[in-house]
Design an enzyme around this catalytic site. Structure first.
Site, short mmCIF file in Angstrom:
data_model
loop_
_atom_site.label_atom_id
_atom_site.label_comp_id
_atom_site.label_asym_id
_atom_site.label_seq_id
_atom_site.Cartn_x
_atom_site.Cartn_y
_atom_site.Cartn_z
N ARG A 112 -24.89 40.87 3.43
CA ARG A 112 -24.25 41.70 2.40
C ARG A 112 -22.85 42.17 2.77
O ARG A 112 -22.58 42.46 3.93
CB ARG A 112 -25.13 42.92 2.11
CG ARG A 112 -26.43 42.56 1.45
CD ARG A 112 -27.38 43.73 1.30
NE ARG A 112 -28.59 43.28 0.62
CZ ARG A 112 -29.59 42.60 1.20
NH1 ARG A 112 -29.54 42.31 2.48
NH2 ARG A 112 -30.63 42.22 0.48
N HIS A 137 -24.92 36.87 0.41
CA HIS A 137 -24.94 35.43 0.68
C HIS A 137 -23.88 34.64 -0.12
O HIS A 137 -24.15 33.59 -0.69
CB HIS A 137 -26.33 34.85 0.39
CG HIS A 137 -27.42 35.39 1.29
ND1 HIS A 137 -27.19 35.81 2.57
CD2 HIS A 137 -28.76 35.57 1.08
CE1 HIS A 137 -28.33 36.22 3.12
NE2 HIS A 137 -29.29 36.10 2.24
N HIS A 211 -30.80 29.55 5.82
CA HIS A 211 -31.78 30.47 5.24
C HIS A 211 -33.15 29.82 5.07
O HIS A 211 -33.78 29.93 4.02
CB HIS A 211 -31.26 31.00 3.91
CG HIS A 211 -31.76 32.35 3.56
ND1 HIS A 211 -33.08 32.61 3.30
CD2 HIS A 211 -31.11 33.53 3.43
CE1 HIS A 211 -33.23 33.89 3.00
NE2 HIS A 211 -32.04 34.48 3.09
N ASP A 283 -36.17 43.72 7.27
CA ASP A 283 -35.06 42.99 6.64
C ASP A 283 -33.80 43.52 7.30
O ASP A 283 -32.97 44.16 6.68
CB ASP A 283 -35.06 43.23 5.12
CG ASP A 283 -34.09 42.31 4.39
OD1 ASP A 283 -33.38 41.53 5.06
OD2 ASP A 283 -34.04 42.38 3.15
N GLU A 349 -32.07 34.46 10.60
CA GLU A 349 -30.71 34.02 10.25
C GLU A 349 -29.75 34.45 11.35
O GLU A 349 -29.44 35.64 11.48
CB GLU A 349 -30.33 34.64 8.90
CG GLU A 349 -31.28 34.26 7.78
CD GLU A 349 -31.37 35.34 6.69
OE1 GLU A 349 -30.34 35.65 6.07
OE2 GLU A 349 -32.46 35.88 6.49
C1 BGC Z 1 -31.79 39.20 3.03
C2 BGC Z 1 -32.83 39.74 2.10
C3 BGC Z 1 -32.79 38.93 0.84
C4 BGC Z 1 -33.01 37.48 1.18
C5 BGC Z 1 -32.80 36.61 -0.02
C6 BGC Z 1 -32.10 37.80 3.35
O1 BGC Z 1 -31.14 37.27 4.19
O2 BGC Z 1 -31.69 39.97 4.20
O3 BGC Z 1 -32.60 41.11 1.79
O4 BGC Z 1 -33.73 39.37 -0.09
O5 BGC Z 1 -32.10 37.06 2.14
O6 BGC Z 1 -33.89 35.98 -0.41
#
Ligand code: BGC
Length: 384
Positions: A112, A137, A211, A283, A349
């Site tokens: 983010r 992303h 991802h 997360d 990640e």
């Molecule tokens: C984020 C999550 C997000 C997900 C997307 C992750 O990298 O940290 O908050 O919901 O990606 O599916």
């Protein structure tokens, strides 16, 4: 390519048919076969999307030219039986319409950026906001939704794919024309390595990652609660309610975020803690004890006691986002026709820290003309 609306994918042909010789050199190395490709589907604007298959040392990886997506990743269990350990879809329309970044190549900025805004060299740049008030992303159409050029290669016991794309100046609000090259390699030792490089013609910010949603028991087999995670991180970056780091590098000791000794994921996500509430599970970005390194160094081990599959990760990056599939909500049906529910996978990640462009105390994510961005992450598969 023109912008593809979520609902206007015309047609997609799934797995069947149309195998095309890849044209790679014939000297495939021991254990590795020359990569092959087949048509996977067609986007609304007529662009064909291919699926490449790589195999080496018992590991098999299937990669889409759309988004550099890892559509399937097969590894052997302790009895030598293979399963696809990555969540995904069987056809292109689901990837275009509703994928939560399954297997995607993430850019320009993994994770983010607060309020979709950052200031670089006195100029404020605005990004698409696609996650509450923030940009996530790379915004609403990041690198995981772009078509990549792919060249296969073989050699020295390895097989791989080189994915390239130039992201134009201003794409998704980011400055600089960015030439990106991402190489996926399968080694004879059962490793999947990702090497990222990029150059720019104007100063910009950059944070590339992958991802893949993992379930070492096989996608669609249920919860990963029993998987054991060991993570070489004494600190993590706590977040506020919209998952932007507060700026603190907090100790994991005496919190659910302490994975310095292997612990079950299900135990961590059920331990009461304000931060677990913010993420509806884990997360969070972990601050790897090894820091930034010029060569990939050890970050973590995850093991599934049932199948015996083990994955170790090594990276040059200083951070690791651990996401325990908290927002999988039973609305997506995966590759093998099973519904994915909360906690059915985890993502790991490798990255610089979230919101770094707005957090001067975090390691810099700025890339300037003349410099080369380099990042490497290795996933090493074995069984016990
Ligand atoms: C984020 C999550 C997000 C997900 C997307 C992750 O990298 O940290 O908050 O919901 O990606 O599916």
């Amino acid at each position: 390519m023109t912008r593809t609306s979520r609902r206007t994918v015309l047609a997609a042909t799934a797995a069947a048919g149309l195998a095309v010789a890849a044209g790679a050199p014939a000297h495939a190395a021991a254990g590795g076969r020359t990569p092959s490709k087949e048509l996977f589907g067609t986007l609304a604007d007529g662009t064909k999307v291919y699926r490449w298959t790589l195999a080496n040392g018992g590991t098999r990886l299937k990669v889409l030219s759309y988004g550099g997506i890892v559509q399937s990743l097969e590894t052997p269990d302790r009895h030598g039986r293979t399963a696809n350990v990555s969540l995904g879809f069987g056809g292109l329309p689901d990837y275009v319409a509703k994928s939560p970044y399954f297997g995607g190549l993430i850019g320009r900025y993994g994770n983010r950026i607060a309020e979709g805004r950052f200031t670089l060299d006195g100029v404020t740049h605005r990004l698409p906001v696609n996650d509450g008030p923030n940009s996530l992303h790379g915004g609403d159409r990041g690198f995981d939704k772009r078509v990549w050029d792919i060249e296969p290669f073989t050699g020295r016991g390895e097989v791989g794919l080189a994915l390239t794309r130039t992201s134009p100046d201003g794409e998704a609000g980011y400055p600089g024309a960015l030439a990106v090259r991402v190489v996926y390699t399968l080694t004879a030792r059962g490793e999947w390595r990702i090497d990222y490089t990029a150059t720019t013609d104007r100063a910009t910010v950059l944070n590339l990652t992958s991802h893949t949603y993992f379930n070492l028991a096989g996608e669609g087999s249920g919860s990963v609660d029993g998987h054991l995670l060991e993570l070489a991180a004494s600190r993590y970056t706590p977040v506020g309610a919209t998952l932007i780091p507060t700026g603190e590098l907090a100790k994991v000791a005496r919190t659910p975020f302490d994975f310095r000794r292997a612990r079950a994921i299900g135990e961590a996500v059920r331990t009461p803690h304000e931060q677990i509430g913010h993420g509806q599970g884990v997360d969070h970005n972990f601050v790897l004890d090894k820091g930034i390194t010029s060569r990939p160094e050890y970050a973590l081990t995850v093991a599934d006691p049932g199948s015996g599959r083990v994955m170790k990760m090594y990276t040059t990056e200083p951070g690791m986002q651990v996401y325990t599939g908290n927002f999988l909500d039973g609305t997506l049906t995966g590759t093998s026709g099973r519904v994915y529910r909360q906690g059915d996978a985890f993502c790991l990640e490798s990255q610089h820290f979230p919101d770094s462009p707005n957090q001067p105390s975090f390691p810099s994510t700025v890339l300037r003309p003349g410099d080369t961005y380099r990042s490497t992450t290795v996933h090493a598969f074995s069984s016990r």
